[in-house]
Design an enzyme around this catalytic site. Structure first.
Site, mmCIF file in Angstrom:
data_model
loop_
_atom_site.group_PDB
_atom_site.id
_atom_site.type_symbol
_atom_site.label_atom_id
_atom_site.label_comp_id
_atom_site.label_asym_id
_atom_site.label_seq_id
_atom_site.Cartn_x
_atom_site.Cartn_y
_atom_site.Cartn_z
ATOM 1 N N ALA A 69 56.086 8.835 97.627
ATOM 2 C CA ALA A 69 57.013 8.440 98.424
ATOM 3 C C ALA A 69 56.895 8.992 100.044
ATOM 4 O O ALA A 69 56.058 9.959 100.064
ATOM 5 C CB ALA A 69 58.432 9.184 98.059
ATOM 6 N N GLY A 113 55.217 8.774 93.773
ATOM 7 C CA GLY A 113 55.776 7.491 93.688
ATOM 8 C C GLY A 113 54.417 6.139 93.545
ATOM 9 O O GLY A 113 54.795 5.365 92.735
ATOM 10 N N GLU A 136 54.857 16.194 92.969
ATOM 11 C CA GLU A 136 56.217 16.600 93.406
ATOM 12 C C GLU A 136 56.442 17.926 93.477
ATOM 13 O O GLU A 136 57.184 18.590 94.447
ATOM 14 C CB GLU A 136 57.215 15.753 92.906
#
Ligand code: CAA
Length: 262
Positions: A69, A113, A136
């Site tokens: 992301a 992502g 993440e």
């Protein structure tokens, strides 16, 4: 149609072609911002609706399938910004709704992502340069597009915990051993191999291809007895298709089948 953050084209000369989506934000290593995800969803839907397309390939660049992301875009978000954003809802649901097979052809980084996007595809073919991970945790968050759910289903709890909690990357060989990818090929051959697999699929009957995908995906969602019942009903239904007659008549007559249904 012209897009800002992806490129699309049709490949192949047969009656059914392969739709190619290339993620294209090279300076950001294909970080998945809203625009890119909107465009990816629109392109996948368009290929899914096109009766001349039998299979779809998603790829990135040599350096990155997608580095996750877009951290720059998310950095200032608060709870309600991310809650109200379409980022991890609408766009990702679109990918799940595609009926035709989607192949991820992954070279370089598939992180966060990017790894989640690859896992949402039906087949993952990796270049020997591919690196997968859910980093993440290093950003003070967790995977948000299915990573904590799809990764354990793909590679088991031990390796999924290792990747999600340490944020480390695994290379293509480890990803293949773990069952995350179906094949590892030299980077220079990645797209050729992905297209060959896609064109192979394009030769088959549309209903059986789409229903086979639906049944395998059902294995994620249901207990074995329900999955087997679902499969049996779908199996029965395929005997109502012209292509089943064609496929079996062709086998008996020792000729190549000419499937027509899309
Ligand atoms: N978002 C925004 N920009 C990114 C990005 C990302 N996820 N990943 C890389 N970039 C940008 C970098 O900021 C850099 O831009 P500038 O040149 O303008 O500085 C450019 O891409 C090149 O990156 P690097 O210089 O860092 O390249 P590198 O080869 O040294 O490292 C990398 C490559 C290991 C992939 C590193 O860029 C990296 O760690 N990226 C972040 C990976 C990450 O944490 N992904 C998870 C995101 S959160 C998420 O995905 C949530 C979810 O589940 C939905």
């Amino acid at each position: 149609m012209t897009y800002e953050n992806i490129l699309t084209e049709l490949r192949g000369n047969g009656p059914l072609r392969t739709g190619l989506v290339t993620l294209h934000r090279p300076k950001q290593l294909n970080a998945l911002n809203d625009t890119l995800m909107d465009e990816l969803g629109a392109a996948l839907k368009a290929f899914d609706a096109d009766d001349t397309v039998g299979c779809i390939v998603i790829t990135g660049s040599e350096k990155a399938f997608a580095a996750g992301a877009d951290i720059g875009a998310m950095a200032k978000w608060g709870y309600m910004d991310v809650y109200k954003s379409d980022y991890i809802t609408r766009n990702w649901e679109t990918i799940r709704s595609i009926r035709k097979p989607v192949i991820a052809a992954v070279a370089g980084f598939a992180l966060g992502g990017g790894c989640e996007l690859a896992m949402m595809c039906d087949i993952v073919i990796a270049a020997d340069t591919a690196k997968f991970g859910q980093p993440e945790i290093k950003l003070g968050i967790i995977p948000g597009a299915g990573g904590t759910q799809r990764l354990p289903r793909a590679v088991g709890k031990a390796k999924a915990m290792d990747l999600v909690l340490t944020g480390r990357m695994m290379d293509a060989a480890e990803a293949e051993r773990a069952g995350l990818v179906s094949r590892v090929v030299p980077a220079a051959e990645l797209l050729d191999v992905a297209f060959a697999a896609a064109q192979n699929i394009c030769e088959f009957s549309g209903p059986s291809v789409m229903m086979a995908k639906e049944c395998v995906n059902r294995a994620y969602e249901s207990p074995l007895s329900e999955g087997v019942t679902f499969e049996r009903r779908v199996f029965h239904s395929l005997f109502a298709t012209e292509d089943q007659k064609e496929g079996m008549d062709a086998f008996v007559a020792k000729r190549k089948p000419a499937f027509k249904q899309r």
